[in-house]
Design an enzyme around this catalytic site. Structure first.
Site, mmCIF file in Angstrom:
data_model
loop_
_atom_site.group_PDB
_atom_site.id
_atom_site.type_symbol
_atom_site.label_atom_id
_atom_site.label_comp_id
_atom_site.label_asym_id
_atom_site.label_seq_id
_atom_site.Cartn_x
_atom_site.Cartn_y
_atom_site.Cartn_z
ATOM 1 N N ARG A 1 -6.878 13.001 0.865
ATOM 2 C CA ARG A 1 -6.048 13.396 1.685
ATOM 3 C C ARG A 1 -4.546 12.683 1.374
ATOM 4 O O ARG A 1 -3.470 13.221 1.628
ATOM 5 C CB ARG A 1 -6.154 12.808 3.094
ATOM 6 C CG ARG A 1 -5.853 11.358 3.467
ATOM 7 C CD ARG A 1 -6.320 11.277 4.887
ATOM 8 N NE ARG A 1 -7.852 11.770 5.277
ATOM 9 C CZ ARG A 1 -8.269 11.270 6.354
ATOM 10 N NH1 ARG A 1 -7.740 10.306 7.368
ATOM 11 N NH2 ARG A 1 -9.553 11.526 6.480
ATOM 12 N N ASN A 21 0.773 -1.131 0.039
ATOM 13 C CA ASN A 21 -0.063 0.022 -0.066
ATOM 14 C C ASN A 21 0.888 1.226 0.104
ATOM 15 O O ASN A 21 1.675 1.583 0.724
ATOM 16 C CB ASN A 21 -0.941 -0.215 1.027
ATOM 17 C CG ASN A 21 -1.906 1.221 1.261
ATOM 18 O OD1 ASN A 21 -1.521 2.158 1.113
ATOM 19 N ND2 ASN A 21 -3.009 0.885 1.745
ATOM 20 N N GLU A 51 -11.121 -9.195 3.116
ATOM 21 C CA GLU A 51 -10.004 -8.814 3.677
ATOM 22 C C GLU A 51 -10.235 -8.629 5.316
ATOM 23 O O GLU A 51 -10.929 -7.641 5.555
ATOM 24 C CB GLU A 51 -9.453 -7.319 3.228
ATOM 25 C CG GLU A 51 -8.129 -7.076 3.922
ATOM 26 C CD GLU A 51 -7.181 -6.139 3.133
ATOM 27 O OE1 GLU A 51 -7.417 -5.977 1.725
ATOM 28 O OE2 GLU A 51 -6.423 -5.449 3.696
ATOM 29 N N GLY A 55 1.221 -1.328 4.499
ATOM 30 C CA GLY A 55 1.692 0.160 3.877
ATOM 31 C C GLY A 55 2.245 0.809 4.842
ATOM 32 O O GLY A 55 3.530 1.115 4.623
ATOM 33 N N HIS A 64 -5.630 3.808 -1.907
ATOM 34 C CA HIS A 64 -6.922 3.944 -1.314
ATOM 35 C C HIS A 64 -6.996 5.385 -1.771
ATOM 36 O O HIS A 64 -6.372 6.508 -1.338
ATOM 37 C CB HIS A 64 -6.937 4.003 0.151
ATOM 38 C CG HIS A 64 -8.229 4.339 0.886
ATOM 39 N ND1 HIS A 64 -8.261 4.164 2.504
ATOM 40 C CD2 HIS A 64 -9.413 4.585 0.527
ATOM 41 C CE1 HIS A 64 -9.777 4.588 2.799
ATOM 42 N NE2 HIS A 64 -10.353 4.766 1.334
ATOM 43 N N ARG A 83 -9.276 8.440 -1.110
ATOM 44 C CA ARG A 83 -10.220 8.912 0.111
ATOM 45 C C ARG A 83 -11.224 9.794 -0.642
ATOM 46 O O ARG A 83 -10.570 10.655 -1.590
ATOM 47 C CB ARG A 83 -9.355 9.114 1.070
ATOM 48 C CG ARG A 83 -8.725 7.943 1.725
ATOM 49 C CD ARG A 83 -8.142 8.490 3.247
ATOM 50 N NE ARG A 83 -9.517 8.872 4.256
ATOM 51 C CZ ARG A 83 -9.589 7.909 5.134
ATOM 52 N NH1 ARG A 83 -8.720 6.836 5.413
ATOM 53 N NH2 ARG A 83 -10.526 8.188 6.084
ATOM 54 N N HIS A 91 -3.678 -4.318 7.736
ATOM 55 C CA HIS A 91 -3.894 -2.869 8.665
ATOM 56 C C HIS A 91 -2.776 -3.263 9.617
ATOM 57 O O HIS A 91 -2.914 -3.996 10.589
ATOM 58 C CB HIS A 91 -5.272 -2.667 9.080
ATOM 59 C CG HIS A 91 -5.173 -1.551 9.508
ATOM 60 N ND1 HIS A 91 -5.545 -0.332 8.736
ATOM 61 C CD2 HIS A 91 -5.006 -0.736 10.805
ATOM 62 C CE1 HIS A 91 -5.542 0.943 9.574
ATOM 63 N NE2 HIS A 91 -5.060 0.629 10.597
ATOM 64 N N GLY A 92 -1.955 -2.371 9.873
ATOM 65 C CA GLY A 92 -0.968 -2.253 11.296
ATOM 66 C C GLY A 92 -0.186 -3.443 11.248
ATOM 67 O O GLY A 92 0.639 -3.828 12.138
ATOM 68 N N THR A 143 -18.062 -1.185 11.946
ATOM 69 C CA THR A 143 -18.395 -1.832 12.856
ATOM 70 C C THR A 143 -17.533 -1.221 14.057
ATOM 71 O O THR A 143 -16.810 -0.215 13.700
ATOM 72 C CB THR A 143 -17.931 -3.099 12.832
ATOM 73 O OG1 THR A 143 -16.561 -3.478 12.760
ATOM 74 C CG2 THR A 143 -18.555 -3.881 11.854
ATOM 75 N N THR A 144 -17.850 -1.380 15.089
ATOM 76 C CA THR A 144 -17.264 -0.763 16.620
ATOM 77 C C THR A 144 -15.715 -0.923 16.210
ATOM 78 O O THR A 144 -15.023 -0.204 16.593
ATOM 79 C CB THR A 144 -17.572 -1.113 17.752
ATOM 80 O OG1 THR A 144 -17.803 -2.584 17.690
ATOM 81 C CG2 THR A 144 -18.946 -0.713 18.228
ATOM 82 N N HIS A 164 0.828 6.336 1.693
ATOM 83 C CA HIS A 164 1.668 7.043 2.598
ATOM 84 C C HIS A 164 2.867 7.843 2.081
ATOM 85 O O HIS A 164 3.348 8.814 2.423
ATOM 86 C CB HIS A 164 1.931 6.621 4.158
ATOM 87 C CG HIS A 164 0.643 6.371 4.559
ATOM 88 N ND1 HIS A 164 -0.258 7.121 5.085
ATOM 89 C CD2 HIS A 164 0.165 5.090 5.011
ATOM 90 C CE1 HIS A 164 -1.341 6.795 5.730
ATOM 91 N NE2 HIS A 164 -1.346 5.529 5.586
ATOM 92 N N GLU A 222 -8.799 0.693 -3.052
ATOM 93 C CA GLU A 222 -9.581 0.788 -1.840
ATOM 94 C C GLU A 222 -10.440 1.896 -2.015
ATOM 95 O O GLU A 222 -10.162 3.137 -2.303
ATOM 96 C CB GLU A 222 -8.645 0.946 -0.577
ATOM 97 C CG GLU A 222 -8.041 -0.267 -0.063
ATOM 98 C CD GLU A 222 -7.082 -0.221 0.891
ATOM 99 O OE1 GLU A 222 -7.041 0.985 1.587
ATOM 100 O OE2 GLU A 222 -6.127 -0.972 1.376
HETATM 101 N N1 PXP Z 1 -5.988 -3.052 4.014
HETATM 102 C C1 PXP Z 1 -6.847 -2.061 4.084
HETATM 103 C C2 PXP Z 1 -8.352 -2.290 3.782
HETATM 104 C C3 PXP Z 1 -6.453 -0.889 4.375
HETATM 105 O O1 PXP Z 1 -7.524 0.442 4.311
HETATM 106 C C4 PXP Z 1 -5.058 -0.425 4.847
HETATM 107 C C5 PXP Z 1 -4.785 1.053 5.078
HETATM 108 O O2 PXP Z 1 -5.448 1.344 6.218
HETATM 109 C C6 PXP Z 1 -4.250 -1.741 4.880
HETATM 110 C C7 PXP Z 1 -4.735 -2.882 4.445
HETATM 111 C C8 PXP Z 1 -2.800 -1.206 5.270
HETATM 112 O O3 PXP Z 1 -2.810 -0.798 6.482
HETATM 113 P P1 PXP Z 1 -1.335 -0.140 6.916
HETATM 114 O O4 PXP Z 1 -1.075 1.009 6.205
HETATM 115 O O5 PXP Z 1 -1.460 0.055 8.341
HETATM 116 O O6 PXP Z 1 -0.275 -1.310 6.459
#
Ligand code: PXP
Length: 245
Positions: free
Chosen positions: A52, A10, A154, A213, A46, A48, A191-192, A103-104, A13, A73
């Site tokens: 951004r 990703n 995902e 990412g 993504h 957005r 994510h993360g 979701t929460t 950034h 995305e």
């Molecule tokens: N998958 C999805 C659906 C995302 O929206 C993101 C970015 O937030 C990522 C993966 C990659 O997450 P990260 O940048 O925390 O690695």
């Protein structure tokens, strides 16, 4: 189903840093080329609603100039649907952008938003775009994604990452991956994820793809993007092979 685990890089950034000065450097398209050379299997970006990081022009260039499959995305809005249908990325991952859509724990509320999501999934699929839904690892959301006809889910690894790679959160991901695969869905996660927490996720045999990412772009500051991606790849492969990274 524990073959090659794809790595989608990703590059959002890279655009965040570029936009901090409003110029052209660092260029996310160049980052996508570097990712391809470093062994990425796909590029994720993504677009957005507030633009951004990535811009419409970035997405058009990624489709035109990059050979790797692009995973776009996007929020489930008419504006984004129109852009996706025009750009024709390989895949589209529907993600929540507004509070009411999540979701929460921050995944898309596929269960609560069936009627809203259904036409988006259908129109993207009709256009030959592979659709995934970004959901938390819960049976209810997985079943809802299958009912919506999305071929891919995902799984949101944010709660796992925030828990410090906790065993309970990892078990939730493993169970969800099994449930989703049993319903015939292709399973991705993201994510993360970082060098420190990717191993236990990469070892889940039903997973076909990880999207990573922020950590890679951050690590690129110290080692360069190519080496950061290669090291992530190495850790994913080691975990798949049952080795300690
Ligand atoms: N998958 C999805 C659906 C995302 O929206 C993101 C970015 O937030 C990522 C993966 C990659 O997450 P990260 O940048 O925390 O690695």
């Amino acid at each position: 189903m524990s073959g090659h685990l794809r790595l989608g890089v990703n590059i959002d950034h890279v655009a965040t840093i570029r936009n901090a000065r409003g110029g052209e450097h660092p260029c996310p398209i160049r980052a996508a080329h570097v990712a391809a050379q470093a062994g990425a299997d796909g590029i994720t970006a993504h677009l957005r609603e507030d633009r951004r990081h990535m811009t419409d022009a970035d997405i058009a260039r990624l489709v035109a100039e990059i050979e790797l499959p692009l995973n776009l995305e996007m929020a489930a809005t008419e504006e984004m649907l129109e852009i996706a249908l025009k750009a024709r990325p390989h895949a589209a991952c529907i993600v929540p952008e507004r509070r009411a859509e999540r979701t929460t724990e921050g995944g898309l509320d596929a269960a609560g938003q069936h009627n809203l999501l259904r036409p988006f999934v259908g129109r993207l699929l009709e256009a030959g775009i592979r659709v995934s839904l970004f959901i938390v690892p819960e049976t209810r959301q997985i079943e809802a994604a299958a009912r919506l006809g999305a071929p891919v889910v995902e799984l949101h690894t944010g709660p796992y990452a925030h828990s410090g790679a906790g065993a309970d959160e990892r078990a939730r991901l493993a169970t969800a991956a099994r449930e989703a695969a049993a319903l015939g869905l292709e399973v991705h996660a993201g994510h993360g994820l970082s060098f420190g927490n990717v191993g236990p996720v990469a070892a889940i045999p039903e997973l076909a793809e990880l999207n990573i990412g922020h950590f890679l772009v951050g690590e690129a500051v110290f080692t360069g993007l190519g080496p950061a991606i290669r090291e992530m790849r190495r850790r994913m492969d080691a975990a798949r092979a049952g080795e300690r990274a």
